[in-house]
Scaffold this motif. Structure first.
Motif, mmCIF file in Angstrom:
data_model
loop_
_atom_site.group_PDB
_atom_site.id
_atom_site.type_symbol
_atom_site.label_atom_id
_atom_site.label_comp_id
_atom_site.label_asym_id
_atom_site.label_seq_id
_atom_site.Cartn_x
_atom_site.Cartn_y
_atom_site.Cartn_z
ATOM 1 N N GLY A 88 -15.374 -2.760 15.044
ATOM 2 C CA GLY A 88 -16.215 -2.386 16.490
ATOM 3 C C GLY A 88 -15.702 -1.218 17.521
ATOM 4 N N ILE A 89 -14.796 -0.379 16.917
ATOM 5 C CA ILE A 89 -14.316 0.951 17.143
ATOM 6 C C ILE A 89 -14.221 1.860 17.116
ATOM 7 N N ASP A 90 -14.310 3.049 17.059
ATOM 8 C CA ASP A 90 -15.120 4.697 16.704
ATOM 9 C C ASP A 90 -13.552 4.889 15.295
ATOM 10 N N ARG A 91 -13.700 4.508 14.186
ATOM 11 C CA ARG A 91 -12.196 4.705 13.217
ATOM 12 C C ARG A 91 -12.155 5.691 12.882
ATOM 13 N N THR A 92 -12.695 6.892 12.756
ATOM 14 C CA THR A 92 -13.408 8.277 12.436
ATOM 15 C C THR A 92 -12.047 8.602 12.642
ATOM 16 N N PRO A 93 -11.769 9.536 11.193
ATOM 17 C CA PRO A 93 -10.082 9.976 11.653
ATOM 18 C C PRO A 93 -9.706 10.439 12.445
ATOM 19 N N TRP A 94 -8.844 10.771 13.455
ATOM 20 C CA TRP A 94 -8.344 11.457 13.941
ATOM 21 C C TRP A 94 -8.197 12.676 14.024
ATOM 22 N N ASP A 95 -7.826 13.448 12.575
ATOM 23 C CA ASP A 95 -7.859 14.406 12.518
ATOM 24 C C ASP A 95 -9.283 15.393 11.646
ATOM 25 N N GLN A 96 -10.144 14.447 11.924
ATOM 26 C CA GLN A 96 -11.745 15.632 11.795
ATOM 27 C C GLN A 96 -12.073 16.320 12.140
ATOM 28 N N GLY A 97 -11.915 17.368 11.260
ATOM 29 C CA GLY A 97 -11.792 19.069 11.783
ATOM 30 C C GLY A 97 -11.415 19.694 11.493
ATOM 31 N N LEU A 98 -10.363 19.016 12.107
ATOM 32 C CA LEU A 98 -8.947 19.869 11.904
ATOM 33 C C LEU A 98 -8.811 20.461 10.274
ATOM 34 N N GLN A 99 -7.708 21.470 10.263
ATOM 35 C CA GLN A 99 -7.492 22.678 8.945
ATOM 36 C C GLN A 99 -6.282 21.092 7.669
ATOM 37 N N PRO A 100 -6.801 21.782 7.000
ATOM 38 C CA PRO A 100 -6.272 20.861 6.057
ATOM 39 C C PRO A 100 -4.448 20.855 6.645
ATOM 40 N N ALA A 101 -3.533 20.732 5.984
ATOM 41 C CA ALA A 101 -2.416 20.921 6.065
ATOM 42 C C ALA A 101 -2.422 22.164 4.673
ATOM 43 N N THR A 102 -1.163 23.326 5.360
ATOM 44 C CA THR A 102 -1.359 24.049 4.915
ATOM 45 C C THR A 102 0.387 24.703 4.138
ATOM 46 N N ARG A 103 1.137 25.129 3.140
ATOM 47 C CA ARG A 103 2.217 25.429 2.831
ATOM 48 C C ARG A 103 2.842 26.980 3.537
ATOM 49 N N GLN A 104 2.218 27.446 4.590
ATOM 50 C CA GLN A 104 2.082 28.455 4.702
ATOM 51 C C GLN A 104 1.769 28.666 6.645
ATOM 52 N N ALA A 105 2.739 29.099 7.379
ATOM 53 C CA ALA A 105 2.556 28.995 8.830
ATOM 54 C C ALA A 105 1.496 28.701 9.233
ATOM 55 N N ALA A 106 0.523 27.919 9.972
ATOM 56 C CA ALA A 106 -0.911 28.519 10.556
ATOM 57 C C ALA A 106 -1.104 29.096 11.160
ATOM 58 N N ASN A 107 -2.169 30.039 10.739
ATOM 59 C CA ASN A 107 -2.141 31.557 12.174
ATOM 60 C C ASN A 107 -2.140 30.875 13.036
ATOM 61 N N LEU A 140 -11.158 -12.590 21.895
ATOM 62 C CA LEU A 140 -10.673 -11.948 20.621
ATOM 63 C C LEU A 140 -10.423 -10.306 20.133
ATOM 64 N N CYS A 141 -11.238 -10.079 21.116
ATOM 65 C CA CYS A 141 -11.575 -8.728 20.328
ATOM 66 C C CYS A 141 -12.136 -7.714 21.742
ATOM 67 N N PRO A 142 -11.312 -7.451 22.706
ATOM 68 C CA PRO A 142 -11.854 -7.114 23.464
ATOM 69 C C PRO A 142 -12.180 -5.400 23.934
ATOM 70 N N ASN A 143 -11.750 -4.828 22.618
ATOM 71 C CA ASN A 143 -11.964 -3.508 22.077
ATOM 72 C C ASN A 143 -13.351 -3.480 21.377
ATOM 73 N N GLY A 144 -13.964 -4.441 20.860
ATOM 74 C CA GLY A 144 -15.322 -4.134 20.566
ATOM 75 C C GLY A 144 -14.699 -5.038 18.872
ATOM 76 N N GLY A 145 -16.240 -5.269 17.862
ATOM 77 C CA GLY A 145 -15.791 -6.146 16.974
ATOM 78 C C GLY A 145 -16.468 -7.335 16.822
ATOM 79 N N SER A 146 -15.465 -7.924 15.657
ATOM 80 C CA SER A 146 -15.375 -9.447 15.846
ATOM 81 C C SER A 146 -14.244 -9.697 14.840
#
Length: 101
Positions: A59-78, A41-47
């Motif tokens: 069962g799988i790693d659910r850390t946010p995909w954007d962890q460690g990235l800079q937050p959104a800014t209203r200016q162009a990222a340097n 039923l859950c081939p990727n793990g969990g129950s």
């Protein structure tokens, strides 16, 4: 006719009380079978989540995909971290996100 009705009633009560006794006992899966069911039923793990068909719990790693990235800014990222590229945020004209490349 009254004795016949009583006889029919007695027969139906007797048949009703014997039916559960003649039925097969409820079979429950053993631990190995339960684990095989969970893997299927859950081939990727969990129950499986009770009451929500097709859903599995953490069962799988659910850390946010954007962890460690800079937050959104209203200016162009340097600069964006290595392995990411600056992308205009969906639905915005002035927010740049650093997304994986």
């Amino acid at each position: 006719m009254r004795p016949l009705a009583c006889l029919a009633l007695a027969a139906s009560l007797l048949a009703g009380s014997l039916a559960p006794a003649l039925a097969e006992p409820i079979r429950r899966p053993n631990a190995a079978q339960l684990e095989a069911i969970r893997r299927w039923l859950c081939p990727n793990g969990g129950s499986p989540v009770k009451g929500v068909p097709g859903r599995c719990d953490r069962g799988i790693d659910r850390t946010p995909w954007d962890q460690g990235l800079q937050p959104a800014t209203r200016q162009a990222a340097n600069t964006c971290p290595e392995g990411t590229k600056p992308v205009l945020a969906r639905g915005h004209r002035d927010i740049i996100r650093c997304l994986p490349s």
